[in-house]
Every structure is written in structure tokens, then in C-alpha cells.
Design an enzyme around this catalytic site. Sequence first.
Site, mmCIF file in Angstrom:
data_model
loop_
_atom_site.group_PDB
_atom_site.id
_atom_site.type_symbol
_atom_site.label_atom_id
_atom_site.label_comp_id
_atom_site.label_asym_id
_atom_site.label_seq_id
_atom_site.Cartn_x
_atom_site.Cartn_y
_atom_site.Cartn_z
ATOM 1 C CD GLU A 69 -1.316 4.498 -11.753
ATOM 2 O OE1 GLU A 69 -1.622 5.499 -11.066
ATOM 3 O OE2 GLU A 69 -0.793 3.472 -11.270
ATOM 4 C CG HIS B 148 -0.085 0.249 -9.838
ATOM 5 N ND1 HIS B 148 -1.101 1.001 -9.333
ATOM 6 C CD2 HIS B 148 -0.395 -1.049 -9.561
ATOM 7 C CE1 HIS B 148 -1.992 0.202 -8.753
ATOM 8 N NE2 HIS B 148 -1.591 -1.049 -8.883
ATOM 9 C CG HIS C 178 -5.174 3.427 -10.325
ATOM 10 N ND1 HIS C 178 -5.330 3.910 -9.051
ATOM 11 C CD2 HIS C 178 -3.849 3.120 -10.446
ATOM 12 C CE1 HIS C 178 -4.144 3.918 -8.439
ATOM 13 N NE2 HIS C 178 -3.233 3.442 -9.254
ATOM 14 C CD GLU D 137 3.887 2.268 -8.715
ATOM 15 O OE1 GLU D 137 3.624 2.926 -9.735
ATOM 16 O OE2 GLU D 137 3.146 2.242 -7.703
HETATM 17 ZN ZN LIG Z 1 -1.165 3.170 -9.236
#
Ligand SMILES: [Zn+2]
Length: 232
Positions: free
Chosen positions: A25, A80, A11, A147
Site C-alpha cells: 500500500e 489509501h 503509510h 480508499e
Molecule cells: Zn491505509
Amino acid sequence: MVKKVKWDPGHGGADPGAVGNTLLEKVLTHKIVGYAMDYMEANFTGFTQSTTRSGDQTLSLTQRTDQANKEGADVFVSVHINAGGGKGFESFIYNGSISSATQAFQNTLHAEVMAAMRKDGVTTDRGKKRANFAVLRQTKMVACLTENLFIDTSDANFLKKEAFLKAVGEAHARGVAKFLGLPAKSKPASPKPAVNGKLYKVQVGAFSDKSNADKLAAELKKKGYSTYIVQE
Ligand SMILES: [Zn+2]
């Protein structure tokens, strides 16, 4: 041969990614990658590294993978933070055809990050998974996406700690270095004086906490002095 590492903080810019518990995030992924790159630089040789975004730029997924493909990266790591309710760490590689090296990389990276998280009290390993994510599908090299806990659950308590983000970033670096077989940087046994011959000892005991000693050390460093920090 010099290995090329491409980091991808998920992002950025107009796209904050997942949001929760006052955390974004895009900010967390940028920090984790920053810590990873610092650790690589300090501890290993035989590689070059770059990041898809050095700041808060907005980038499409294709722009990210184009960078990696153009540079001929050997390994691509997309970082992420999860959302949507849940706990723990998981990693992904492409669910289409992949090389055995990709699988080996996921194994190594996953183990390093999970071990670091466990040390800090994370108990849930959600496992090594496969998915049709653009950054995994479009990259021509070994690629893995992590993640790192959930931003919208009690996992956020970990993510709010800078030391945790640092540990997670450093674990990513160790995973990459281990997979690529990067040589460790040889470090001098004792600090060497800078060219100007001035070496400062910064004693932590003289400060209320270590961060102040770190700050002074950084200031002296900027002025061209060599410093080393002593606890007590
Ligand atoms: Zn993400």
C-alpha cells in the site's frame, strides 16, 4: 489568495500498510500522490502543495496532521488502498462535526476519482462515507481520505498498472483543483524553443514504443533542450 494543498500518501517506512498480490500500500499511495502533484503543477496555478512524506519515511498519524495544521493547509487529502476483501472505491470524511465545505469537497473528489476509475473498467462505487479516522479528526481544514480499490482481491489487477495509478492520481488533482477553483495554467499553443534556441522534435515513429521516445525527450530536457513528442 494562494491555496495550500497538503497531500498525504498513506503509510510509509516501517509501516507498509496493506499488503497483497506482491503490492505494498505504501508504494501505491506514494505513486498516486506523486502523479497528483505532477498534474497539479502542470495544469493549475494559484496554489502551493506539499506532501507529508516525499519518500519512504515512517510517520505517525499525528505527525501528518500536525504538518497540515502548522502549514495552514486549505485542504488535506489522504490516499489509501483498501484491504480485507471487497471491490471498488470509497471515500471518507470525519463523522463528527464538519463544515459544508468538507462535504462539498468529498462530493467533488469522489466524483472525479470514480469517473476516472470507471473509464479504466472499475465498476464498484462503495460510496461516500464518514468515519472517525485520526487524520480526518485531527485536521483543522477540509479533509478527505480515499480508499482506492482493494490490494488483496482481483482489484489488484488495476493497481498493478502504472497508467491506472497515474489516472487515479490525476483525478485526485482535478478534484482538488475543482473544489478550490484553481485557475488552469495557460499553455503555449506550440512548443517554444528553450533559451539556447534548440528545439528537438522527438518522433515516436522512430521508436518501437512511445516510452523510448519519452526517455529520449527526458534526456534532452535534462541537457537544457526543449522537446516535444509527435505520434508518427
Ligand atoms: Zn491505509
